[in-house]
Design an enzyme around this catalytic site. Structure first.
Site, PDB file in Angstrom:
ATOM      1  N   PHE A   1      -3.959  38.009  55.208  1.00  0.00           N
ATOM      2  CA  PHE A   1      -4.899  39.116  55.039  1.00  0.00           C
ATOM      3  C   PHE A   1      -4.445  40.079  53.945  1.00  0.00           C
ATOM      4  O   PHE A   1      -4.711  41.273  54.006  1.00  0.00           O
ATOM      5  CB  PHE A   1      -5.120  39.846  56.370  1.00  0.00           C
ATOM      6  CG  PHE A   1      -5.457  38.921  57.513  1.00  0.00           C
ATOM      7  CD1 PHE A   1      -6.647  38.214  57.498  1.00  0.00           C
ATOM      8  CD2 PHE A   1      -4.583  38.735  58.563  1.00  0.00           C
ATOM      9  CE1 PHE A   1      -6.952  37.325  58.521  1.00  0.00           C
ATOM     10  CE2 PHE A   1      -4.886  37.856  59.588  1.00  0.00           C
ATOM     11  CZ  PHE A   1      -6.075  37.150  59.575  1.00  0.00           C
TER      12      PHE A   1
ATOM     13  N   GLY B   1      -5.965  29.685  55.605  1.00  0.00           N
ATOM     14  CA  GLY B   1      -6.803  29.618  56.798  1.00  0.00           C
ATOM     15  C   GLY B   1      -8.272  29.646  56.470  1.00  0.00           C
ATOM     16  O   GLY B   1      -9.132  29.555  57.339  1.00  0.00           O
TER      17      GLY B   1
ATOM     18  N   LEU C   1     -19.772  26.447  50.155  1.00  0.00           N
ATOM     19  CA  LEU C   1     -19.495  25.012  50.017  1.00  0.00           C
ATOM     20  C   LEU C   1     -19.388  24.308  51.359  1.00  0.00           C
ATOM     21  O   LEU C   1     -19.839  23.192  51.518  1.00  0.00           O
ATOM     22  CB  LEU C   1     -18.195  24.788  49.217  1.00  0.00           C
ATOM     23  CG  LEU C   1     -18.150  25.308  47.783  1.00  0.00           C
ATOM     24  CD1 LEU C   1     -17.036  24.611  47.014  1.00  0.00           C
ATOM     25  CD2 LEU C   1     -19.466  25.145  47.046  1.00  0.00           C
TER      26      LEU C   1
ATOM     27  N   GLN D   1     -15.447  32.342  58.594  1.00  0.00           N
ATOM     28  CA  GLN D   1     -14.876  33.458  57.828  1.00  0.00           C
ATOM     29  C   GLN D   1     -15.605  34.765  58.136  1.00  0.00           C
ATOM     30  O   GLN D   1     -14.992  35.809  58.318  1.00  0.00           O
ATOM     31  CB  GLN D   1     -14.978  33.190  56.320  1.00  0.00           C
ATOM     32  CG  GLN D   1     -13.900  32.286  55.783  1.00  0.00           C
ATOM     33  CD  GLN D   1     -12.524  32.849  56.008  1.00  0.00           C
ATOM     34  OE1 GLN D   1     -12.210  33.955  55.572  1.00  0.00           O
ATOM     35  NE2 GLN D   1     -11.688  32.114  56.716  1.00  0.00           N
TER      36      GLN D   1
ATOM     37  N   GLU E   1     -13.521  38.064  52.274  1.00  0.00           N
ATOM     38  CA  GLU E   1     -13.336  39.485  52.540  1.00  0.00           C
ATOM     39  C   GLU E   1     -14.598  40.261  52.858  1.00  0.00           C
ATOM     40  O   GLU E   1     -14.576  41.223  53.621  1.00  0.00           O
ATOM     41  CB  GLU E   1     -12.618  40.123  51.334  1.00  0.00           C
ATOM     42  CG  GLU E   1     -11.148  39.748  51.340  1.00  0.00           C
ATOM     43  CD  GLU E   1     -10.478  39.858  49.991  1.00  0.00           C
ATOM     44  OE1 GLU E   1      -9.699  40.803  49.819  1.00  0.00           O
ATOM     45  OE2 GLU E   1     -10.729  39.011  49.125  1.00  0.00           O
TER      46      GLU E   1
END
Lengths: 334, 745, 219
Positions: free
Chosen positions: B239, B466, B631, B639, B706
């Protein structure tokens, strides 16, 4: 962590004899029993507990839950929290205990933690847990860093100038409302202590948390027979939805008869230096109908002696709401 | 007879795929840094200062040295020479705490490393670390959470007359918002396993950027770059906290060199709050001026953030402010305030995440003042171009994010007014916030090998933290070469591989696409060469340009499909084990942009509020994201959902508290710094608009790591206001904020 | 220890990075499940990794002062170990037995990454001394299933993307497998509550719960 001598107790007598060699059974004990390990290892890793000897008591035959002759329950000290929570007799007659256990920690920790160990769960005060900080509970006379420090989670009842640490257990709150008795095998024999007398408030000796002496081994806990027609509830309030200690919690055992509360037992967690029995609130409620007026009166009575610190003043209001809502739930008002 | 087109597999770009590294991750086979064990390996445990400001007056390691298994105790006087890293160039040479450990005896933050114990076992090293006696001359540290800047704040962007327009605005909002220190807390502890071989290092690091890590470590250890290899095959996420090296990396490497033994150093959870960065405290004043019908006439965003004593970390809270809304008058400023804290570092969505909490909260407050629907207010102020740069957006569909989100959420059912909505005995609160995040590419190289056994191998010195990078690379090769994804081996996380992008900024996907596609094409071209060269070649006598490579097969252009030959067969016929191609792509930084490349999104939140128990929960979230082409939609959705979960933590739970007396991050564990867990999970509905942004790469992917964390905190606090009447301008929302609310029991 | 052997488990191909060592030759007892030999993601279809060849004795690996013998049954095999009494079950598995699939995230029972099964029940291996587990049956993630032969729960995690970085995943799966035999209500909320002792900082919670529910419905 200091190197220690590890041994396994084959009998209660052996454990008691080993424990008796420690000068104290309280903070600074040189001999420690290990069962689930969830508190002891945690604190040994932090060098808060530094036993020279660790005695594994897991093989002792103290892992049964049985009915007592008077219709109560006898819970072995080594009964795991998860087993106790899922025990049919507990779920049927002492729902508050099952609920309290299941609201505590995580499924993994409940599989490890024992009844006896949970009675001896130590405070989560960050200053107690850090040897670089002053803490009277850990090191008598060093001072209390929590007063004026990070005390959002700490106690508002039963505190002293020396210590404001909260007892973090959920199980203990339920056991207090259920008026449990702690059975202890000691070097001088067996004795029984009502849970209310088992825990002591910090006063000027916060390193002393309970009445255990060197060699004392908690063997089992007994509960009186459930009051006929009683209903019980555990309500836990916290920031995260699970896997967190209580900001405030309430255990209520209530019997309603003819629209009035005939008998009620209330204990609260997250607010006291020990599991806090709300005797004044019980008095304010018993014999009365449960309504907003009596609930407010009871809540006021319960928190009358509260002494908030720099960051935990909110607990006074939160505890009141917790108490009122839990009583409503137990009396089926909601 | 099948034509060649029919055997080409359907495109796997933009589909829902299981990760190629999944089986390793679910079976304990994925190797993270601290999983590496070596013969004779020793364990290092640092000793941390117990003051936040002052100097070390004495350090006595004799008792620790005498303890069983202890090999050494290193401190300033005996660790050997460590250097500072040279000033960074672009995305290399980056480190947030520039001072090497033990450089002097000055303590500038609580927990600063003062010594390191190295022993045969972890248990011995832990015990000995507690036996190192350190005395300090301590001073009162400054960890105050009220920020005021001594220096004149820097103007980040400005246009028009923000002050004048604000002064004359019909409707104004002028509020200050605070976000606390947040700690990244990836579940993987930072770790270094250092192996010194007499002249160089192999370093197993928890790194989001192995190439940068290698350069910094070589400089600070004083060894040639080629003598350092950094490996990070799997990262237990970072992160942002694992972007650049931290002092413990130097301790492990130096100890390994000094003792000529492999050394493992795993940072403790407590140290994770002290020594490896955090999102800084931010204090942001937002001033909005608007016409009575809700047109923004002025926007001012003045932010301060704390930084450490020695290093500058600017959070950049105004990141998205300049281009998000249309307004003729705007000014964004920022400033730093020094505190006795470890250096802050980038945390997921740096700048935009705290910045949009402030800006979007202010927009919500403006909507209330205007008595206007907050969605409508945002739609009304949609810009036609990036007004801060005066250039068009490459692909902006924020209005559609808002309208689609509103539709999915049921926003039209919203009743304005505090506590106006009830369900099942609970008060509902609804809130909205928009999000945005920069899109970019950074330089990337990759090698693709097509092998005679019919498999392919793609290698790139980037990392999978990740987000699904292993799978993305496999997809690109599979797509280009027309082979099944199962046939593609992906190798990442090693400085021996072609230099890849840092895993930061949500830039990896957009950066690797051109390089990997280029490398695949080159390898395919070489297959065509092999197909025509030599007497045994399958297409001897033809020229490469007469052939095509499609669907994993080679055939003559315009020829019939039955004459096609699998590339593996072509290679075998030529007795080639494999052929490879190397591809390269350039970054977008350092070049004046012609278009403004950003992703956008809208977050809709429902909270439930039970006044009787002061229980507030995030119940439902609808998120619509415009991030170009996604994708792999399965990993992509994950995410966004994960970012929403982190947003629940940011808004409701997370707050690193410093003891004002001794400067210690005092809730430095996962029981006192709580992050969201399973039970906190709301119902989350994620929609991707899926407009390819071809300005970045041929698939139009922009990156999504993000953006999902931006805007969510403002949407939650907006919903909290709607439910309770309490406007929380300092995160997180706490029970104590709500007990005095208007919606009392 | 005179009989100490080391084994290379995971080796990068450069000099100096020789591989995983164990204090005794455990890996042959553990079989393939005990070894995670490659970082290649191509393993989706590959068989479980084979044990690496024996390496030479570690001359530098001296006896651990104060260590005591303990015999653990891990993934069905008996491990005879000499451990520091202070060594947790977690550190023993990771640092002595070469079973690094079990992870350390907090070392204080606050995250769940270290979850293993002891006698069929899930526990936090960071809060237990290895010496307390003489004769106990311990199951780690390596013993649940391996690529090519995944447990249904592991396969469901892959199918539902029940992870991101993968670090908490071993603990999540160990909890999820144990949950199948625990009293648990039917709803997602029931599963969430009983999985809350496993923190996923990546926030893959919806997918983890979907994976758990799929396996519960099928079994």
């Amino acid at each position: 962590m200091d190197l220690f001598q590890f041994s396994r107790a084959e009998s209660v007598a052996q454990a008691v004899a080993a424990g008796a060699e420690s000068p104290t059974a309280q903070q600074g004990a040189q001999v420690r029993f290990v069962a689930g390990g969830t508190t002891l290892l945690d604190l040994m890793k932090l060098n808060v507990e530094r036993p020279q000897r660790v005695v594994d008591i897991n093989k002792l035959p103290l892992d049964k839950v049985e009915r007592t002759a008077d219709g109560g329950l006898k819970i072995g000290a080594l009964v795991r929290n998860s087993d106790l929570a899922h025990n049919e007799m507990v779920q049927k007659d002492y729902a508050v205990l099952s609920q309290a256990l299941l609201s505590g920690a995580s499924a993994q920790l409940r599989n490890m933690a024992t009844t006896g160990g949970n009675l001896l769960q130590r405070t989560r005060c960050v200053y107690f847990r850090d040897t670089a900080m002053a803490c009277n509970k850990r090191e008598a006379g060093s001072g209390c860093s929590a007063i004026g420090g990070f005390n959002r989670m700490l106690a508002i009842l039963g505190t002293s100038e020396q210590c404001i640490a909260t007892n973090p257990s959920d199980m203990n709150v339920a056991l207090t409302a259920l008026e449990a008795t702690i059975h202890i095998q000691g070097a001088k024999g067996e004795r029984s202590v009502p849970i209310h007398d088992f825990f002591v408030v910090p006063g000027s000796t916060p390193q002393q948390e309970n009445v255990l002496e060197p060699g004392d081994l908690i063997t089992y806990v007994t509960l009186p027979a459930p009051a006929a027609g009683s209903k019980s509830v555990y309500l836990k309030l916290r920031d995260r939805a699970s896997y967190e200690f209580a900001l405030a919690s309430a255990a209520v055992v209530a019997t309603v008869e003819g629209g009035r509360l005939k008998r009620v037992r209330i204990a609260m967690g997250g607010v006291g230096t020990k599991p806090w029995r709300m005797v004044e609130a019980e008095k304010a409620l018993e014999g009365h109908a449960v309504n907003e007026g009596t609930l407010h009166k009871a809540a006021e009575a319960a928190l009358r002696g509260a002494k908030p610190q720099s960051e935990n003043g909110y607990k006074v209001e939160l505890a009141k709401r917790c108490l009122m809502y839990a009583v409503k739930q137990a009396t089926q008002a909601v | 007879m099948a034509s060649i087109e029919e055997v080409v597999p359907a495109s796997i770009i933009g589909t829902s795929l299981a990760r190629v590294d999944g089986p390793l991750k679910v079976s304990g086979g994925a190797m993270y840094s601290s999983d590496h064990n070596f013969p004779g390996m020793l364990y290092a445990v640092p000793v941390c200062s117990t003051i936040a400001k002052g100097t070390i007056t004495s350090l006595d390691s004799s008792a620790a040295e005498a303890m069983p298994g202890v090999q050494a105790v290193y401190h300033r006087k005996n660790i050997g020479q460590l250097f500072r890293a040279a000033p960074p160039v672009g995305f290399s040479g980056l480190i947030d705490e520039r001072r090497p450990p033990f450089e002097d005896d000055v303590i500038r933050y609580y927990g600063q490393y003062v010594a390191v114990v190295v022993a045969q076992t972890f248990e011995q090293a832990m015990a000995a670390s507690a036996a190192v006696k350190v005395s300090y001359a301590g001073e009162k540290p400054d960890v105050s959470t009220t920020l005021s800047s001594d220096e004149k704040p820097k103007v980040d962007t400005t246009r028009g007359d923000a002050d004048g327009a604000f002064a004359s605005a019909a409707v104004k909002v002028d509020e200050t918002y605070v976000t606390p220190v947040e700690t990244h807390n990836p579940i993987e502890l930072h770790a270094s396993v250092a192996v010194w071989d007499g002249k160089g290092f192999t370093l197993y690091e928890t790194s989001q950027a192995v190439g940068n890590h290698r350069e910094v470590m070589a400089q600070m250890l004083g060894v040639p770059l080629e003598n350092v290899r950094v490996i990070s095959r799997f990262l237990g996420s970072g992160f942002g906290g694992k972007l650049w090296p931290w002092p413990h990396c130097l301790l492990a490497a130096a100890a390994s060199r000094n003792l000529n033994r492999p050394v493992k150093l795993v940072v403790s959870r407590k140290m994770m709050f002290q020594n490896v960065g955090h999102r800084p405290l931010t204090q942001q004043r937002i001033r909005l001026g608007a016409t009575a019908d809700g047109m923004l006439t002025s926007l001012q965003h003045d932010s301060l953030n704390h930084t450490s004593i020695l290093d500058d970390y600017g959070e950049g809270c105004g990141e998205a402010t300049g281009y998000l809304y249309s307004t003729a008058n705007l000014r964004v400023t920022s400033g730093l305030v020094r505190r006795n804290v470890g250096n802050p570092t980038a945390m997921r969505g740096p700048g935009a995440v705290p910045g949009l909490y402030a800006l979007e909260s202010a927009m919500d407050e403006l909507a209330i003042k205007l008595k206007m629907d907050p969605v409508e207010l945002r739609l009304k102020n949609e810009p036609k171009l990036d007004e801060s740069l005066g250039i068009p957006f490459s692909s902006r569909h924020l209005k559609e994010c808002l309208t689609v989100g509103a539709e999915k959420f049921g926003w039209s059912q919203r009743k304005a007014g505090v506590g106006a909505m009830q369900r099942d005995g609970l008060t509902l609160g609804w809130g909205v916030g928009v999000c945005s995040w920069i899109a970019a590419r950074i330089g990337c190289e990759a090698t693709v090998e097509l092998k005679a056994d019919g498999t392919a191998r793609v290698a790139c010195g980037t990392q999978d933290i990740g987000t699904g990078t292993y799978t993305i690379l496999a997809q690109i090769v599979a797509e280009k070469a027309g082979i099944p994804i199962e046939k593609v081996e992906v190798v990442l996380g090693d400085t021996k591989l072609p230099a890849g992008p840092i895993s930061g900024g949500s830039w990896v996907t957009s950066s690797v696409i051109p390089a990997v596609a280029d490398a695949t094409q080159k390898a395919m071209q070489t297959v065509l060469m092999a197909a025509v060269q030599g007497k045994d070649a399958r297409f001897a006598g033809k020229k490469p340009e007469d052939l095509v490579f499609s669907g994993g097969r080679v055939q003559v252009k315009g020829g019939s499909a039955e004459t096609s030959v699998a590339y593996a067969e072509v290679l075998r016929a030529a007795n080639l084990g494999g052929v490879s191609g190397t591809g390269k792509s350039e970054g977008t930084f350092g070049v004046p942009p012609k278009v403004s490349q950003h992703s956008f999104g809208a977050q809709f939140v429902e909270v439930t509020w039970q006044p009787a128990t002061a229980r507030l929960r995030v119940n439902r979230v609808v998120t619509v994201i415009d991030a170009g082409r996604v994708l792999n939609t399965r990993a992509g959705r994950n995410q966004i959902e994960g970012a929403v979960m982190m947003g629940v933590g940011m808004a409701m739970l997370e707050h690193t508290t410093y003891d004002q007396r001794n400067g210690a991050p005092i809730n430095s564990n996962l029981a006192d710094y709580v992050v969201a867990t399973h039970a906190d999970t709301p119902q989350i509905d994620v929609t991707f608009l899926d407009y390819p942004d071809l300005s970045l790469n041929e698939y139009g992917a922009r990156g999504i790591g993000e953006i999902g964390l931006a805007g969510i905190a403002a949407a939650i606090t907006g919903a909290v206001y709607h439910a309770t009447g309490v406007r929380v301008r300092e995160l997180p929302v706490r029970i104590e904020d709500l007990l005095g609310g208007t919606a009392r029991a | 220890m005179a009989d100490e052997k080391q084994k290379a488990g995971s080796a990068e191909d450069s000099g100096g990075a020789a591989g995983k060592v164990t204090r005794r030759s455990f890996l042959s007892h553990l079989g393939a499940a005990g070894v995670a030999a490659t970082a290649s993601p191509l393993l989706a279809a590959a068989p479980a990794a084979a044990a690496m060849p024996e390496a030479s004795e570690a001359a530098s690996d001296a006896k651990i002062v104060g260590s005591v013998p303990v015999s653990l049954r891990v993934n069905g095999k008996v491990l005879k170990l000499q451990v520091d009494p202070r060594a947790t079950l977690l550190d023993t598995l990771r640092e002595s037995a070469g079973l690094t699939g079990t992870k350390k995230g907090c070392d204080h029972g606050q995250c769940g990454a270290c979850t293993v099964h002891v006698n069929g029940r899930r526990v936090n291996s960071c809060l237990s001394f290895a010496v307390m587990h003489e004769g106990d049956e311990i199951t780690t993630i390596e013993g649940i299933g391996q690529p090519g032969n995944l447990h249904p729960m592991q396969a469901a995690f892959v199918e539902h993307d029940g992870y991101q970085c993968g670090y908490c995943t071993s603990g999540q799966i160990m909890s999820a497998v144990a949950l199948l035999k625990e009293p648990c209500g039917p709803t997602d909320a029931d599963v969430k509550e009983l999985m809350s002792g496993n923190i996923c900082r990546c926030g893959a919670y919806p997918n983890i719960v979907a994976a758990v529910q799929q396996v519960r419905l099928r079994s």
